[in-house]
Design an enzyme around this catalytic site. Structure first.
Site, PDB file in Angstrom:
ATOM      1  N   HIS A   1      -3.192   7.215   2.198  1.00  0.00           N
ATOM      2  CA  HIS A   1      -3.715   5.871   1.730  1.00  0.00           C
ATOM      3  C   HIS A   1      -5.021   5.656   2.353  1.00  0.00           C
ATOM      4  O   HIS A   1      -5.336   6.036   3.592  1.00  0.00           O
ATOM      5  CB  HIS A   1      -2.539   4.724   2.356  1.00  0.00           C
ATOM      6  CG  HIS A   1      -3.140   3.415   1.998  1.00  0.00           C
ATOM      7  ND1 HIS A   1      -3.579   2.951   1.075  1.00  0.00           N
ATOM      8  CD2 HIS A   1      -3.241   2.563   2.993  1.00  0.00           C
ATOM      9  CE1 HIS A   1      -3.992   1.871   1.147  1.00  0.00           C
ATOM     10  NE2 HIS A   1      -3.902   1.286   2.383  1.00  0.00           N
TER      11      HIS A   1
ATOM     12  N   ASN B   1     -10.052   0.245  -0.112  1.00  0.00           N
ATOM     13  CA  ASN B   1      -8.554  -0.135  -0.136  1.00  0.00           C
ATOM     14  C   ASN B   1      -8.061  -0.622  -1.384  1.00  0.00           C
ATOM     15  O   ASN B   1      -8.207  -1.636  -1.609  1.00  0.00           O
ATOM     16  CB  ASN B   1      -8.099  -0.712   0.992  1.00  0.00           C
ATOM     17  CG  ASN B   1      -6.664  -0.890   1.150  1.00  0.00           C
ATOM     18  OD1 ASN B   1      -5.919  -0.478   0.366  1.00  0.00           O
ATOM     19  ND2 ASN B   1      -6.009  -1.534   2.383  1.00  0.00           N
TER      20      ASN B   1
ATOM     21  N   CYS C   1       0.674  -1.109  -0.076  1.00  0.00           N
ATOM     22  CA  CYS C   1      -0.020  -0.009  -0.003  1.00  0.00           C
ATOM     23  C   CYS C   1       0.857   1.247   0.084  1.00  0.00           C
ATOM     24  O   CYS C   1       0.494   2.409  -0.222  1.00  0.00           O
ATOM     25  CB  CYS C   1      -0.955   0.059   1.203  1.00  0.00           C
ATOM     26  SG  CYS C   1      -2.291  -1.417   1.196  1.00  0.00           S
TER      27      CYS C   1
END
Length: 319
Positions: free
Chosen positions: A253, A283, A112
């Site tokens: 993020h 996500n 990520c």
């Protein structure tokens, strides 16, 4: 040399997977998902789409905004944990898809945090004079690596791609002002995929055991991410010689709305300083910061000369 973001773009697949859809697949509820994550829906790639095809669309859009021809790009960096193949690199496939014939192309695997790691690498190429224009893409097709019997993971992730072009600029003061990058291998097995690599090659047995799906220790990851995101952001801000109050917009993020709220609280800032779109996409791992930046610009939340902070946290406990 001074560096500027000259182009930006993103792409998300058309298919929407809502919380209501997930209620029919797994033991969960819309309320449970929303209150714990902030997610309302996420996107799912069509059967013909791959990480490279998602990345290429975002890349072409960024090139169009920059007003550059494909061969104006000197380096192509793709951040992903869901490559089309172990080899060749997804970046090589993106290079072909955008019509570039000259650039070096390679992938970065930082989960990520991948977009931020790739952005820092691209900034260094341009700042040092080794490249004039660098294309950075974060792209993921996570839904093909989810166990839809595991409500702890299948509710979280979606597919998409975000891209930027970093270019040399005659204007002074552009580019990355401060950087904090870290990796904590103590968390290596908190978010992982058990099989498919050299330690546990793919086989019928690994497939039967479901070892090609993402696994996550959610509670431990949440705690670590909450602490680390705020600390990483503050360290980068201090290295830039800024204060948190001076920052025009944080682009974090998009892992969990509660984590983003905790970062704002840790930095003693209002939530309107944080760009949030997790409710729409879930996500998207390495794609999330790039998608969020593109949306923030298009919504008028970012203008030339603004002070921005990108902050991310991912598997391997990268930040």
């Amino acid at each position: 040399r001074s560096v500027r973001v000259s182009g930006w773009g993103s792409y998300v697949p058309e298919r929407v997977l809502s919380n209501a859809d997930l209620e029919r697949l797994v033991d969960t509820s819309d309320e449970w998902i929303r209150t714990r994550t902030g997610i309302r829906e996420r996107r799912v790639a069509a059967p013909h789409e791959t990480t490279a095809t998602l990345a290429a669309i975002a890349a072409k859009r960024a090139l169009a905004v920059a007003g550059l021809a494909p061969d104006d790009i000197d380096v192509i960096i793709v951040a992903t944990l869901t490559p089309d193949y172990p080899m060749p690199s997804t970046a090589a496939l993106v290079k072909e898809a955008v019509g570039n014939t000259t650039a070096a192309a390679f992938d970065i695997a930082a989960a990520c945090s991948g977009f931020v790691f790739a952005y820092a690498t691209a900034d260094s190429y341009v700042r040092s004079g080794l490249a004039r224009n660098v294309l950075v893409v974060g792209a993921e097709l996570l839904t093909r690596f989810l166990d839809f019997d595991d409500r702890g993971t299948c509710i979280l992730f979606g597919d998409g791609a975000g891209a930027v072009v970093l270019s040399a600029s005659p204007e002074e003061g552009g580019g990355m002002a401060g950087l904090e990058m870290a990796t904590d291998p103590d968390g290596a097995y908190m978010i992982w995929m058990p099989s498919g690599g050299s330690k546990s090659p793919p086989s019928s047995e690994t497939s039967k055991r479901g070892e090609h799906f993402i696994r996550m220790e959610g509670r431990e990851t949440y705690r670590y991410a909450t602490r680390t995101l705020a600390a990483s952001a503050l360290a980068a801000i201090e290295r830039a010689g800024w204060t948190p109050e001076e920052v025009d917009l944080f682009i974090p993020h998009q892992a969990n709305a509660r984590i983003i709220e905790a970062v704002a609280k840790g930095l003693k800032l209002p939530m309107d300083k944080m760009f949030v779109n997790i409710h729409k996409y879930g996500n998207t791992s390495a794609a999330s910061v790039g998608i969020a930046l593109d949306e923030a610009v298009r919504e008028g939340r970012v203008k030339a000369g603004d002070k921005l902070v990108f902050v991310a946290f991912g598997a391997g406990f990268t930040s």
